[in-house]
Scaffold this motif. Structure first.
Motif, short mmCIF file in Angstrom:
data_model
loop_
_atom_site.label_atom_id
_atom_site.label_comp_id
_atom_site.label_asym_id
_atom_site.label_seq_id
_atom_site.Cartn_x
_atom_site.Cartn_y
_atom_site.Cartn_z
N VAL A 93 11.78 55.52 43.31
CA VAL A 93 13.20 55.19 43.34
C VAL A 93 13.34 53.68 43.40
O VAL A 93 12.77 53.02 44.29
N SER A 96 13.18 50.99 46.50
CA SER A 96 12.61 51.64 47.68
C SER A 96 12.01 50.61 48.62
O SER A 96 11.29 49.69 48.19
N ARG A 125 16.03 57.14 39.25
CA ARG A 125 16.95 57.07 40.37
C ARG A 125 16.85 55.70 41.03
O ARG A 125 15.82 55.05 40.99
N CYS A 136 10.26 60.04 42.33
CA CYS A 136 10.76 60.90 41.26
C CYS A 136 9.55 61.52 40.55
O CYS A 136 8.56 60.82 40.28
#
Length: 461
Positions: A93, A96, A125, A136
């Motif tokens: 992501v 992060s 994402r 993901c």
């Protein structure tokens, strides 16, 4: 007819090769991956990089901290990486925060993002404005994970730094500007991001090699926060923008789509509709305040005449924001076709003018000027017909685009007819620099509240 606004031969292959070079780079709205991508584009056309420091207020937003990532993985008890950032940068992501921990599959699952309806695709994402982390993966990969303990590792930094954007300015005869804006912040997504970057770069190179009426400003920016940041620091420059296009999703096999500006009837809206209508299958969409950076340029405090050109629009193809948006999804043919259409739109914006017929009482005798066929009794050829249309409508009130629309002829044909008639001293230019004011399309912007000017630091390329 040969046109200086034609896409160069082999440009589709060149753009696809550029996309291949950029595809592996992990881009985000800030960070070294974004800067590395702009440096690659700068090998195609000169681009200057500017930095805006973390914490800078930009209207109702604040420039975020800079994010960089080096590695990330989920490993099983044997140390095997079941999810590995090195295999796809979509696995993490974006934005992060760093993490290193061990957790059960049940504890890990809330942080794992999949697409059950596309079990083999990895979703894309982000978590730009909320400190979080996640991975993901394909739904099939998730289903294959044993119920066990896993080691989780994200080697990233989220720290004060800069938001970077790239800019290429091509001066013209006038300081009035045409804006070309491209978001450049997604990781390995070929159509939504890289196709626009490739088309934008080659468009700039094409225009750099020919005379320009307008000054062209190319922006390669992070989505949303990039346009907001640029507008916050360049309100005076924004006031000079007369036409604009946002470019994205230009490499897929779908027909071209144009989304109108908030105004709906700006010259760029008419030009795009005319070009796409002349080219065949296409879609014209009305403005909605969702999508790409056109919604920032069109916000009521600026209300700039900026539309968006795509093929299949964002969110309307299954591969959108997934690993399916890969190098095979974009084609050389679609890229070259998109560049051709953007160049045709630019030709309209650059050359739409109003002329006056200097021989308005009945038709001038074109034959004795070598402009009309010698054999009578037949219908005029297409180009001869275009000259008749130009003479008939050149009354100081109708522009060349008006004539093209009325005659259902390509703008390039009507423009050529006007040039020939002008050279034959049958026309004169009524308005040498047709502006939006001519079309009832003035730039109107409320006086902004006073604020401390945003200052960016220019980078040496």
């Amino acid at each position: 007819m040969n046109s200086t606004y034609a896409a160069p031969e082999g440009s589709g292959a060149e753009m696809h090769a550029l996309i291949r070079d950029l595809f592996p780079i992990c881009r985000s709205i800030t960070g070294e991956g974004f800067r590395q991508s702009l440096r690659r584009l700068a090998q195609v056309v000169p681009i200057s990089l500017s930095d805006v420091p973390t914490g800078t207020p930009v209207f109702d937003w604040t420039v975020p901290r800079e994010w960089n990532i080096r590695d990330a993985w989920i490993a099983d008890s044997s140390g095997h990486r079941v999810v590995d950032f090195r295999n796809s940068n979509l696995h993490v992501v974006s934005y992060s925060i760093p993490v290193r921990t061990r957790m059960s599959l049940a504890q890990l699952k809330p942080r794992l993002h999949t697409l059950p309806e596309q079990p083999d695709a990895i979703p894309y994402r982000t978590s730009y404005y909320a400190e979080d982390w996640g991975f993901c993966l394909s739904h099939r990969m998730l289903q294959a994970l044993p119920d066990a303990e896993y080691e989780v590792y994200i080697d990233s930094t989220l720290a004060p730094g800069n938001l970077t954007y790239g800019e290429c300015i091509l001066p013209g005869e006038t300081t009035d500007e045409i804006l070309i804006s491209v978001h450049s912040c997604h990781p390995s997504l070929a159509n939504d991001n890289l196709s626009g970057m490739a088309v934008g770069a080659l468009l700039a190179r094409c225009l750099a090699n020919q005379p320009r009426r307008y000054t062209f400003r190319f922006l390669f920016i992070p989505g949303t926060i990039g346009s907001i940041t640029w507008l916050a620091g360049h309100e005076a420059e924004a006031g000079r923008i007369r036409h604009g296009l946002v470019l994205s999703c230009l490499g897929d096999r779908g027909p071209s789509t144009y989304k109108r500006s908030r105004r709906g009837t700006a010259l760029v809206d008419r030009a795009a509709a005319h070009v796409l209508r002349s080219a065949g299958a296409h879609t014209i969409l009305d403005f909605v305040p969702y999508g790409y950076d056109e919604r920032q340029y069109c916000s009521p405090g600026f209300d700039l005449p900026v539309g968006c050109l795509t093929r299949t629009p964002n969110g309307r193809y299954p591969e959108y924001h997934t690993s399916g948006d890969n190098l095979d999804f974009v084609t050389t043919e679609s890229l070259e076709d998109s560049l051709t259409k953007v160049l045709a739109i630019v030709e309209v914006l650059e050359h739409d003018r109003v002329f006056i017929n200097l021989n308005p009482k009945c038709e001038p005798q074109l034959g004795r000027r070598g402009l009309y066929g010698n054999t009578g009794g037949t219908s005029p050829k297409d180009f001869e017909m275009s000259m008749l249309w130009v003479l008939s409508m050149s009354d100081g009130r109708h522009s060349l685009l008006d004539i093209s629309e009325r005659a259902s002829m390509p703008f390039a044909t009507v423009r050529r007819a006007a040039d020939i008639l002008h050279d034959a001293s049958l026309l004169e230019v009524a308005d040498r620099h047709l502006s939006n004011r001519t079309l009832g399309d003035t730039v109107s912007s409320p006086t902004p509240p006073s604020r401390t000017p945003l200052r960016s630091r220019r980078r040496n390329r």
